[in-house]
Design a protein around this motif. Structure first.
Motif, PDB file in Angstrom:
ATOM      1  N   LYS A  58      -1.767  38.061  -2.715  1.00 62.35           N
ATOM      2  CA  LYS A  58      -2.507  39.034  -3.518  1.00 62.35           C
ATOM      3  C   LYS A  58      -3.159  38.294  -4.684  1.00 62.35           C
ATOM      4  CE  LYS A  58      -0.498  43.535  -2.760  1.00 62.35           C
ATOM      5  NZ  LYS A  58       0.874  43.344  -2.175  1.00 62.35           N
ATOM      6  N   THR A  59      -4.440  38.511  -4.841  1.00 62.31           N
ATOM      7  CA  THR A  59      -5.120  37.874  -5.966  1.00 62.31           C
ATOM      8  C   THR A  59      -5.730  38.953  -6.839  1.00 62.31           C
ATOM      9  OG1 THR A  59      -7.363  37.705  -5.072  1.00 62.31           O
ATOM     10  CG2 THR A  59      -5.781  36.008  -4.383  1.00 62.31           C
ATOM     11  N   HIS A  60      -5.862  38.602  -8.096  1.00 60.79           N
ATOM     12  CA  HIS A  60      -6.379  39.557  -9.061  1.00 60.79           C
ATOM     13  C   HIS A  60      -7.267  38.825 -10.037  1.00 60.79           C
ATOM     14  CE1 HIS A  60      -6.388  43.409 -10.925  1.00 60.79           C
ATOM     15  NE2 HIS A  60      -5.958  42.950 -12.060  1.00 60.79           N
ATOM     16  N   PRO A  61      -8.588  39.019 -10.053  1.00 61.52           N
ATOM     17  CA  PRO A  61      -9.328  39.900  -9.164  1.00 61.52           C
ATOM     18  C   PRO A  61      -9.358  39.392  -7.721  1.00 61.52           C
ATOM     19  CG  PRO A  61     -10.782  38.891 -10.846  1.00 61.52           C
ATOM     20  CD  PRO A  61      -9.457  38.309 -11.018  1.00 61.52           C
ATOM     21  N   ALA A 117      -5.678  35.557 -11.511  1.00 62.93           N
ATOM     22  CA  ALA A 117      -4.234  35.676 -11.303  1.00 62.93           C
ATOM     23  C   ALA A 117      -3.963  35.653  -9.805  1.00 62.93           C
ATOM     24  CB  ALA A 117      -3.703  36.954 -11.916  1.00 62.93           C
ATOM     25  N   ILE A 118      -2.896  34.976  -9.430  1.00 66.97           N
ATOM     26  CA  ILE A 118      -2.448  34.979  -8.041  1.00 66.97           C
ATOM     27  C   ILE A 118      -0.973  35.340  -8.061  1.00 66.97           C
ATOM     28  CG2 ILE A 118      -2.169  33.634  -5.917  1.00 66.97           C
ATOM     29  CD1 ILE A 118      -4.408  31.769  -7.033  1.00 66.97           C
ATOM     30  N   ARG A 119      -0.644  36.322  -7.255  1.00 68.60           N
ATOM     31  CA  ARG A 119       0.749  36.764  -7.216  1.00 68.60           C
ATOM     32  C   ARG A 119       1.533  35.863  -6.277  1.00 68.60           C
ATOM     33  NH1 ARG A 119       2.341  43.042  -6.874  1.00 68.60           N
ATOM     34  NH2 ARG A 119       0.982  42.943  -8.679  1.00 68.60           N
ATOM     35  N   LEU A 120       2.330  34.981  -6.835  1.00 74.65           N
ATOM     36  CA  LEU A 120       3.006  33.965  -6.013  1.00 74.65           C
ATOM     37  C   LEU A 120       4.416  34.382  -5.600  1.00 74.65           C
ATOM     38  CD1 LEU A 120       1.692  30.774  -7.825  1.00 74.65           C
ATOM     39  CD2 LEU A 120       0.996  31.628  -5.595  1.00 74.65           C
ATOM     40  N   TYR A 137       5.927  36.788 -10.684  1.00 75.33           N
ATOM     41  CA  TYR A 137       5.566  35.368 -10.684  1.00 75.33           C
ATOM     42  C   TYR A 137       4.071  35.163 -10.433  1.00 75.33           C
ATOM     43  CZ  TYR A 137      10.530  34.925 -10.935  1.00 75.33           C
ATOM     44  OH  TYR A 137      11.821  35.054 -11.356  1.00 75.33           O
ATOM     45  N   ASN A 138       3.301  35.823 -11.285  1.00 79.53           N
ATOM     46  CA  ASN A 138       1.858  35.616 -11.274  1.00 79.53           C
ATOM     47  C   ASN A 138       1.554  34.274 -11.904  1.00 79.53           C
ATOM     48  OD1 ASN A 138       0.659  37.971 -10.200  1.00 79.53           O
ATOM     49  ND2 ASN A 138       1.047  39.080 -12.096  1.00 79.53           N
ATOM     50  N   VAL A 139       0.672  33.531 -11.265  1.00 77.00           N
ATOM     51  CA  VAL A 139       0.122  32.389 -11.969  1.00 77.00           C
ATOM     52  C   VAL A 139      -1.225  32.829 -12.519  1.00 77.00           C
ATOM     53  CG1 VAL A 139      -1.086  31.269 -10.007  1.00 77.00           C
ATOM     54  CG2 VAL A 139      -0.302  29.896 -11.937  1.00 77.00           C
TER      55      VAL A 139
END
Ligand code: PLP
Length: 426
Positions: free
Chosen positions: A313-316, A328-331, A393-395
């Protein structure tokens, strides 16, 4: 051959080929980013020419800094770039948090209330405001705070905002970028709509936009959307990677002057403050900022596209419009977050041989892991990644002074994650 140098830098054939396939698809997107950078570049050039920036402006002053024309001209250039009445751009403003604290503390008085209509503000502002008790906070000076949270879908909750405004509400803070929150970043058009609504409720509100990471991403800035002030850090977009320190406040003359009297002293204001040899970097950094911001945007979009393809999942989302340079990348696991940050560090031009570790960073509630092998310490317009060690654990990743470096750094993260069995190529 590009492959060869990539291989020498630790990117194997499969990861390289994956990167190439993503880049091919992004070509039209990157072209649109270059077009916007071109417009931004010419906007800055025009402001510099109109203010007749001269070689003498690039010099230095010491001591009180009375009559520092380079400093005063730079502030007029900033005012033009932001379409603002006035600007305060100083090395004495130590960072973004300081600039925001300054704008708030100088324009609020005891008994006033501050409103955030976009939910919780950036972590470090919690202590400035006193949401988390802290010495010298606004709360200690009898300034209260209220917030209206965003709706489930990330949009503004107008009824809640209306209910939150009262006779004490004097200032509003709108954070453009998501920071460490799991929400979207706002476009200048969205901010404009919010400001219009706020003015409809109470016209005399002083509206400040935290513009950190937003500069030059779009073709308009918040003052053009009706904000009284826009505030940011010079070691992010607007410093172009060259500014060694500093923050800015642009906006209505009275608001900026209030900030100047608070930064230095009542009676002194903008008249003092030596530039100490940093003006050349401030001018040149501003000049480079549009193309540097474009490089950071390409890096962010490339990263989102890589990780989306690998099932994260990435944001945006990869093809969402951009309102800041943050990705942001949900790791989901601490191992992946750590591997990502280690890869970004290993891809750096400075300190590539060191391994980042999580630490208790001042101003932040959770431990934070940060990767930054930067020419300017802590500069987040340079390729950098960080994330608080908390679920999910978003980067949060940003920067890249040049697109080739940013794109390489992102492939390095993919290399580390796949090598360690933490992710798979599609
Ligand atoms: C970076 C940032 C700040 C704080 O800036 P510092 O220079 O780190 O103190 C505030 N708000 C937002 C949205 C930011 O991204």
């Amino acid at each position: 051959m590009r492959e060869n140098i990539y291989k020498e830098l630790g990117i194997d054939d499969k990861v390289f080929a994956f990167g190439e396939s993503i880049r091919e698809k992004l070509k039209p997107r990157f072209e649109a980013i270059d077009d916007r950078a071109e417009a931004g570049q010419l906007k800055v050039l025009k402001a510099m020419q109109e203010e007749q920036v001269s070689e003498a402006c690039l010099g230095s002053s010491t001591g009180y800094g009375y009559g520092d024309t380079g400093r005063d001209t730079l502030e007029r250039v900033y005012a033009r770039v932001f379409r603002a009445e006035d600007a305060l751009v100083r090395p004495q403003i130590t960072c973004g948090t300081h600039a925001l604290a300054l704008a708030l503390m100088s324009n609020l008085r005891p008994g006033d209330e501050l409103l955030s209509p976009v939910g919780k503000p950036y972590d470090t502002l919690e202590e400035v405001i006193g949401i988390r008790p802290s010495r010298g906070s606004l709360a200690e000076y009898g300034i209260s705070y209220r917030q209206a949270d965003l709706k489930e879908d990330g949009s503004f909750d107008y009824p809640a905002i209306k209910a939150a405004v009262n006779e004490r509400t004097r200032m509003v803070t709108i954070q453009r970028s998501k920071g460490y929150a799991d929400r979207k970043s706002f476009s200048v058009d969205e901010i404009e709509e919010l400001i219009k609504s706020l003015r409809g409720i109470k016209p005399e509100l002083i509206i400040m936009v935290d513009n950190c990471y937003g500069e030059f991403v779009l073709d308009r800035e918040p003052v053009e959307a009706g904000a009284d002030m826009a505030v940011g850090s010079l070691i992010k977009n607007i410093g172009g990677g060259l500014c060694p320190i500093g923050g800015y406040i642009v906006g209505r003359k009275e608001c900026v002057e209030n900030a100047a009297y608070r930064l230095t002293s009542p009676g002194l204001g903008k008249e003092v403050g030596a530039s100490l040899g940093v003006l050349r970097d401030m001018y040149q950094g501003l000049f480079l900022a549009p193309t540097v911001t474009a490089a950071a945007l390409k890096t962010a979009i490339f990263a989102a596209s890589l990780y989306d393809a690998m099932g994260f999942k990435t944001h945006p989302l990869p093809d969402a419009p951009r309102n800041d340079i943050i990705q942001a990348i949900r790791l989901e696991t601490p191992e992946r977050l750590t591997a990502f940050c280690e890869a970004v560090q290993a891809a750096a031009p400075v300190d590539s041989h060191v391994r980042p570790e999580a630490w208790d960073m001042p101003g932040y509630e959770d431990q934070v892991i940060m990767a930054a092998g930067a020419f300017i310490s802590g500069s987040s317009i340079e390729l950098s990644a960080d994330g608080p060690l908390r679920e999910p654990y978003n980067v949060y990743f940003q920067g890249g002074l040049t697109a080739p470096h940013g794109l390489y750094g992102m492939l390095k993260t993919v290399q580390y994650l796949t090598e360690r069995g933490l992710a798979e190529l599609p």
